[in-house]
Write a protein that holds these residues in place. Structure first.
Motif, PDB file in Angstrom:
ATOM      1  N   GLU A 147     -45.131 -20.230   5.380  1.00  0.00           N
ATOM      2  CA  GLU A 147     -45.004 -18.997   4.605  1.00  0.00           C
ATOM      3  C   GLU A 147     -44.153 -19.206   3.347  1.00  0.00           C
ATOM      4  OE1 GLU A 147     -41.647 -18.904   7.700  1.00  0.00           O
ATOM      5  OE2 GLU A 147     -43.761 -19.534   7.596  1.00  0.00           O
ATOM      6  N   TRP A 148     -43.325 -20.260   3.323  1.00  0.00           N
ATOM      7  CA  TRP A 148     -42.514 -20.536   2.138  1.00  0.00           C
ATOM      8  C   TRP A 148     -43.365 -20.982   0.955  1.00  0.00           C
ATOM      9  CZ3 TRP A 148     -37.761 -23.635   4.416  1.00  0.00           C
ATOM     10  CH2 TRP A 148     -37.041 -22.770   5.278  1.00  0.00           C
ATOM     11  N   MET A 149     -44.591 -21.429   1.265  1.00  0.00           N
ATOM     12  CA  MET A 149     -45.516 -21.815   0.193  1.00  0.00           C
ATOM     13  C   MET A 149     -46.609 -20.764   0.000  1.00  0.00           C
ATOM     14  SD  MET A 149     -44.355 -24.636  -1.014  1.00  0.00           S
ATOM     15  CE  MET A 149     -45.707 -25.324  -1.964  1.00  0.00           C
ATOM     16  N   GLY A 226     -34.613 -16.270  -7.497  1.00  0.00           N
ATOM     17  CA  GLY A 226     -34.486 -17.672  -7.122  1.00  0.00           C
ATOM     18  C   GLY A 226     -33.379 -17.910  -6.113  1.00  0.00           C
ATOM     19  N   LEU A 227     -32.234 -17.276  -6.330  1.00  0.00           N
ATOM     20  CA  LEU A 227     -31.120 -17.428  -5.382  1.00  0.00           C
ATOM     21  C   LEU A 227     -31.481 -16.858  -4.019  1.00  0.00           C
ATOM     22  CD1 LEU A 227     -28.109 -16.599  -7.731  1.00  0.00           C
ATOM     23  CD2 LEU A 227     -28.694 -18.829  -6.753  1.00  0.00           C
ATOM     24  N   ARG A 233     -33.234 -14.710   1.635  1.00  0.00           N
ATOM     25  CA  ARG A 233     -34.438 -14.671   2.462  1.00  0.00           C
ATOM     26  C   ARG A 233     -35.643 -15.049   1.616  1.00  0.00           C
ATOM     27  NH1 ARG A 233     -33.929  -9.218   6.238  1.00  0.00           N
ATOM     28  NH2 ARG A 233     -32.011  -9.818   7.332  1.00  0.00           N
ATOM     29  N   PRO A 234     -36.371 -16.080   1.978  1.00  0.00           N
ATOM     30  CA  PRO A 234     -36.274 -16.850   3.224  1.00  0.00           C
ATOM     31  C   PRO A 234     -35.104 -17.808   3.316  1.00  0.00           C
ATOM     32  CG  PRO A 234     -37.928 -17.827   1.800  1.00  0.00           C
ATOM     33  CD  PRO A 234     -37.475 -16.571   1.120  1.00  0.00           C
ATOM     34  N   ARG A 239     -31.353 -22.446   5.273  1.00  0.00           N
ATOM     35  CA  ARG A 239     -31.853 -22.759   6.607  1.00  0.00           C
ATOM     36  C   ARG A 239     -31.960 -24.262   6.838  1.00  0.00           C
ATOM     37  NH1 ARG A 239     -36.552 -18.479   8.106  1.00  0.00           N
ATOM     38  NH2 ARG A 239     -36.323 -19.524  10.112  1.00  0.00           N
ATOM     39  N   CYS A 240     -31.974 -25.031   5.746  1.00  0.00           N
ATOM     40  CA  CYS A 240     -31.993 -26.496   5.877  1.00  0.00           C
ATOM     41  C   CYS A 240     -30.588 -27.082   6.020  1.00  0.00           C
ATOM     42  CB  CYS A 240     -32.653 -27.130   4.655  1.00  0.00           C
ATOM     43  SG  CYS A 240     -34.447 -26.942   4.571  1.00  0.00           S
ATOM     44  N   LEU A 241     -29.569 -26.292   5.712  1.00  0.00           N
ATOM     45  CA  LEU A 241     -28.203 -26.814   5.638  1.00  0.00           C
ATOM     46  C   LEU A 241     -27.737 -27.512   6.918  1.00  0.00           C
ATOM     47  CD1 LEU A 241     -26.000 -26.990   3.504  1.00  0.00           C
ATOM     48  CD2 LEU A 241     -25.045 -24.843   4.390  1.00  0.00           C
TER      49      LEU A 241
END
Length: 277
Positions: A147-149, A226-227, A233-234, A239-241
């Motif tokens: 969904e991020w793409m 962008g931020l 969200r997302p 979430r990768c941190l």
């Protein structure tokens, strides 16, 4: 002695694919969103020279590897990274054709990569392991969260999925070479800090340059969106941190994040996308 820790059911083999994204790159291909498009384009700008450096760093140690499995995976790693470099070079040439200041950005990054290439070999390989960790974590996120793409053009979705799949397949090749040939855990962690700084530095510089050309550098709405995409969200980076920071763990190995299920699912979808393209 087996040195490779790539799972037996994961094949590190290059796929000779080509993506014509020249028309897509004439637009804000990611959902008509200037920031999301610029962010992914900014990542692409680092790949051709960065991935060639990864190849060089691993090649320095190839003759010290006796494990037949890892030797074969090194060949696959070099093939995959070489094809990634080729495709993203075409990608970046299309950005240049649109009017972005790619030559200036390339010259700045190439100067940095020349410096990296002058470092001692163990530091070059440690840097490759660190950068490969970033690409592996981002690849996992792209595969796990399609969904991020969402909203991206079909051809761009296909390109980034292909790249993410192969980054996942070879995510421990350089790491296994490093652990066998160098094995300095303190150096591995220290170099990761420097790679982190430079990865985010050049991503930010590139993103800002692309947004400036688009007339969106000083758009508050663009930056707020962008931020939110990166940290809200997302929250792609947020979430990768935890996965990024896992690199500091004692005894860390890339395949401690076992995402073979994602590979199987996305390989099937990649094949379907290619056959229908």
């Amino acid at each position: 002695m087996t040195i490779s820790h790539t799972p037996e059911d994961v094949s590190v083999q290059p796929r000779h694919m080509h993506f014509d994204v020249s028309e897509d790159l004439k637009t804000w291909w990611h959902g008509n969103d200037a920031f999301r498009t610029a962010f992914f384009n900014a990542l692409s700008l680092q790949f051709p020279d960065g991935e060639q450096q990864f190849i060089n760093a691993v090649r320095h140690y190839r003759d010290q590897i006796d494990d037949p499995k890892l030797k074969e995976e090194i060949r696959g790693f070099i093939g995959q990274e070489g094809l990634h470099s080729r495709e993203h070079r075409h990608y970046n040439e299309a950005l240049k054709a649109r009017g972005y200041e790619i030559d200036t950005l390339d010259a700045r990054f190439q100067k940095h990569m020349q410096w990296v290439g002058s470092l001692p070999r163990d530091r070059q390989l440690a840097g490759t392991c660190a950068a490969e960790h970033y690409t592996a974590v981002l690849a996992n996120a792209i595969l796990r969260h399609p969904e991020w793409m969402a909203g991206a053009s079909p051809q761009m979705q296909l390109l980034w999925r292909w790249h993410a799949i192969e980054e996942t397949e070879h995510k421990s090749v350089a790491f296994d070479v490093y652990r066998h040939c160098v094995g300095n855990e303190r150096l591995r962690r220290i170099v990761f800090v420097f790679v982190t700084y430079n990865f985010f530095k050049y991503t930010l510089i590139n993103t800002c340059s692309l947004l400036k050309t688009d007339g969106k550098l000083w758009s508050l709405r663009t930056w707020l969106g962008g931020l939110n995409f990166l940290w809200g969200r997302p929250g792609v980076l947020r979430r990768c941190l935890p996965d990024f920071l896992a690199y500091f763990r004692k005894g860390f190995h890339p395949w401690q994040q076992d995402n073979r299920d994602l590979l199987s699912q996305n390989l099937a979808e990649l094949d379907g996308g290619v056959s229908s393209a």
